[in-house]
Design a protein around this motif. Sequence first.
Motif, mmCIF file in Angstrom:
data_model
loop_
_atom_site.group_PDB
_atom_site.id
_atom_site.type_symbol
_atom_site.label_atom_id
_atom_site.label_comp_id
_atom_site.label_asym_id
_atom_site.label_seq_id
_atom_site.Cartn_x
_atom_site.Cartn_y
_atom_site.Cartn_z
ATOM 1 N N GLY A 52 -42.243 12.473 -41.502
ATOM 2 C CA GLY A 52 -42.259 11.117 -41.845
ATOM 3 C C GLY A 52 -41.607 10.162 -40.715
ATOM 4 O O GLY A 52 -42.511 9.459 -40.495
ATOM 5 N N MET A 53 -40.355 10.850 -40.174
ATOM 6 C CA MET A 53 -40.116 10.073 -39.375
ATOM 7 C C MET A 53 -40.568 9.997 -37.887
ATOM 8 O O MET A 53 -40.869 9.055 -37.128
ATOM 9 N N PHE A 74 -35.237 4.342 -43.036
ATOM 10 C CA PHE A 74 -35.503 5.299 -43.736
ATOM 11 C C PHE A 74 -34.333 6.267 -43.928
ATOM 12 O O PHE A 74 -34.613 7.214 -44.573
ATOM 13 N N LEU A 75 -33.271 6.272 -43.177
ATOM 14 C CA LEU A 75 -32.270 6.989 -43.276
ATOM 15 C C LEU A 75 -31.587 7.157 -44.854
ATOM 16 O O LEU A 75 -31.345 8.438 -45.239
ATOM 17 N N TRP A 110 -49.510 20.809 -40.441
ATOM 18 C CA TRP A 110 -48.233 21.398 -41.164
ATOM 19 C C TRP A 110 -47.820 20.427 -42.432
ATOM 20 O O TRP A 110 -47.411 21.021 -43.452
ATOM 21 N N GLY A 111 -48.205 19.286 -42.396
ATOM 22 C CA GLY A 111 -47.795 18.350 -43.730
ATOM 23 C C GLY A 111 -48.691 18.441 -44.677
ATOM 24 O O GLY A 111 -48.493 18.093 -45.890
ATOM 25 N N SER A 112 -49.950 19.301 -44.624
ATOM 26 C CA SER A 112 -50.934 19.391 -45.690
ATOM 27 C C SER A 112 -50.460 20.667 -46.430
ATOM 28 O O SER A 112 -50.920 20.744 -47.677
ATOM 29 N N MET A 113 -49.598 21.356 -46.193
ATOM 30 C CA MET A 113 -49.127 22.479 -47.072
ATOM 31 C C MET A 113 -48.150 21.978 -48.014
ATOM 32 O O MET A 113 -47.261 21.195 -47.806
ATOM 33 N N LEU A 163 -40.394 14.019 -31.261
ATOM 34 C CA LEU A 163 -41.660 14.358 -31.292
ATOM 35 C C LEU A 163 -42.621 13.171 -31.463
ATOM 36 O O LEU A 163 -43.590 13.038 -30.783
ATOM 37 N N GLY A 164 -42.136 11.880 -32.125
ATOM 38 C CA GLY A 164 -42.953 10.868 -32.294
ATOM 39 C C GLY A 164 -42.975 10.003 -31.095
ATOM 40 O O GLY A 164 -43.964 9.589 -30.748
#
Length: 186
Positions: free
Chosen positions: A85-86, A132-133, A44-47, A22-23
């Motif tokens: 995040g990714m 970040f993994l 979606w991330g604000s939930m 997606l990124g």
Amino acid sequence: FRISMLFGLGLAITSALVGCFLGAIQGFFGGMTDLLGQRMTEIWGSMPRLYLLMILSSFLAPAQLMNWQHYLILFGILNLTAWMGMSTFMRAEFLKARNLEYVKAAKALGASNFIIMLRHILPNSLTPIVTFLPFNITAGILALVSLDYLGFGVKYPAPSLGELLSQGKENLHATWILLPTFIVLS
């Protein structure tokens, strides 16, 4: 511990794959694709993640399911929010790399967008994934433990670090339950 590690590793890998895809789409194409993708990700991330996971878990994971079915449902529910995040980091990497000289050269040679993204930009944008993994693995384990501890995860007979923490809280005098679980999570 083995189940939690496999769950966290699987969650980190799938969230990295979805987030990269997606990124990369948002960052490479930019414009309206980027703008709409970012707004959807922000909405979606604000939930609140934990509340969303608890609500979905209580509806989608009834008590009569087998243990492996509970884990699959929890895996799917946690994957709904783990990719964000990714995706943001990969979007930034692709936005930066799409105007570099080697990408312009590949476009001039007639390479397709898919080949440019896969062969040229992605290998040079793997830093966020590698960095970040381990944090994503830990976040996946802690999300599973949190749901199990609160009673929204895998049900009682299944082995779970969250269930051990819950039993340790009920039996504070039994340090052999609580202390090893706390050390493993730490």
